[in-house]
Design an enzyme around this catalytic site. Structure first.
Site, PDB file in Angstrom:
ATOM      1  N   ASP A   6       0.848  -1.193   0.000  1.00 44.14           N
ATOM      2  CA  ASP A   6       0.000   0.000   0.000  1.00 44.14           C
ATOM      3  C   ASP A   6       0.883   1.242   0.000  1.00 44.14           C
ATOM      4  O   ASP A   6       1.641   1.481   0.948  1.00 44.14           O
ATOM      5  CB  ASP A   6      -0.888  -0.023   1.250  1.00 44.14           C
ATOM      6  CG  ASP A   6      -1.975   1.039   1.228  1.00 44.14           C
ATOM      7  OD1 ASP A   6      -2.022   1.816   0.269  1.00 44.14           O
ATOM      8  OD2 ASP A   6      -2.769   1.089   2.185  1.00 44.14           O
ATOM      9  N   GLU A  97      -2.940   0.248  -3.934  1.00 43.85           N
ATOM     10  CA  GLU A  97      -2.733  -0.911  -3.062  1.00 43.85           C
ATOM     11  C   GLU A  97      -3.163  -2.192  -3.758  1.00 43.85           C
ATOM     12  O   GLU A  97      -4.009  -2.185  -4.651  1.00 43.85           O
ATOM     13  CB  GLU A  97      -3.514  -0.757  -1.757  1.00 43.85           C
ATOM     14  CG  GLU A  97      -5.011  -0.750  -1.943  1.00 43.85           C
ATOM     15  CD  GLU A  97      -5.775  -0.789  -0.629  1.00 43.85           C
ATOM     16  OE1 GLU A  97      -5.384  -1.574   0.252  1.00 43.85           O
ATOM     17  OE2 GLU A  97      -6.766  -0.048  -0.510  1.00 43.85           O
TER      18      GLU A  97
END
Length: 347
Positions: A6, A97
């Site tokens: 992420d 992400e």
């Protein structure tokens, strides 16, 4: 083994990468609503979905960068390409992400997965100029929790022993996908930690007004058989975001801020899908569980957050929620996407 990778404060990180004068400074990406705040701004209390005029009035030192959708889409494409160089088994969650299944790489041990994640982070910083936090675990829940723990710009690995020890102690409020309303219903039933789910069945949770899909997920989490499957993306027809408000309200600022946040999250969930929104629907649920959907007016296909926020607010006003005797408990937004003939378009 899974890695949840992420990119930290993605929009803000792209701006700070491209414009060195913004680095280390409290800054946000605008234009009318905060789409993303740097970690320096978050330390002040700034958050996504906040009206920009409100943030600048409270924190005059904030720097503001224009929303550059092309720059973020390009950075997202580069990021996803980097992920797919590591493994072909990549499930994007949003434009910054994704889950990566590295089980087949070098034996698939947790130690090796941690090393792979470390090298991924180094490459993202060196080649893309972006900080990426990574969580490593056997299943999606713990990989996601681990990457959250790793932020900002870190790595956290959850081995089998740690997972077995931590799983029953997890607060249900911290579980992925469990919102304030579900949390309140679980707490009313005496379920505060995952361990408190002992003895509960899907049916008994549904009787407590927990959605069936969520009830199945909770039981799977309790039993340690929760989702570890990578789903390769396909083109979708729409993208949505909704937020439970936690309590019944007709307060304009609360509802509008939640709606703005949903617009930003829905745009982020498009990931590396380049398609614009062609239609917009606003969803409300009242405290008597009655739900309404109101279409918004979009003159042309767009991904401009200011245009989409404006259309969503206009649609919200047409519900006359402030004059309605009921309170609002949930607000959401859905963007319709154009159909594509190319099955390779990713969502």
């Amino acid at each position: 083994m899974l890695i949840h990778a992420d990119a930290d404060a993605f929009f803000a990180s792209v701006e700070q990468r491209d414009f060195p004068a913004l680095r280390g400074r409290p800054m946000v990406v605008g234009p009318q609503v905060v789409a993303c705040a740097s970690y320096e701004a978050r330390a002040l209390g700034v958050h996504a979905g906040m009206p920009l005029f409100q943030a600048r009035r409270r924190w005059p030192e904030l720097l503001v960068a224009d929303f550059r959708s092309g720059a973020y889409e390009s950075a997202s494409a580069d990021l996803m390409a980097l992920f797919r160089e590591v493994t072909s088994l990549v499930e994007p969650g949003s434009m910054e992400e994704a889950f990566l299944d590295v089980s087949a790489l070098d034996g698939g041990s947790v130690e090796e997965a941690g090393r792979i994640a470390g090298r991924l982070r180094e490459r993202a910083r060196r080649e893309l100029g972006l900080p990426v936090s990574c969580g490593v675990a056997r299943a999606k829940l713990f990989a996601k929790l681990a990457s959250r723990r790793a932020k900002p710009d870190g790595l956290f690995v959850v081995d089998a022993e740690t997972e077995a020890r931590v799983r029953p102690r997890l607060p249900v409020a911290d579980l992925w996908g469990v919102g304030p309303m579900t949390t309140a219903r679980l707490h009313d039933a005496g379920i505060v930690l995952v361990a408190d789910l002992a003895g509960w069945t899907v049916e008994s949770l549904v009787e407590r007004r927990v959605a069936k899909a969520m009830a199945k997920n909770l039981v799977a989490i309790r039993d340690g058989v929760d989702d570890a499957t990578i789903r390769l993306p396909t083109a979708r027809r729409s993208v949505s975001s909704q937020r439970s408000l936690g309590r019944s309200t007709r307060q304009r600022s609360v509802i509008q801020e939640a709606l703005r946040g949903n617009v930003i999250r829905a745009l982020a969930r498009l990931g590396d899908d380049p398609r614009p929104a062609t239609r917009l629907d606003v969803h409300l649920r009242y405290d008597d569980d009655h739900a309404v959907t109101v279409p918004g007016a979009i003159d042309r296909p767009t991904r401009d957050p200011a245009i989409l926020v404006g259309a969503a607010i206009s649609a919200l006003e047409r519900t006359a929620y402030e004059e309605d005797g009921r309170g609002v408990t949930m607000v959401g937004v859905t963007f319709g996407l154009p159909q594509v003939a190319d099955p390779g378009v990713r969502a």
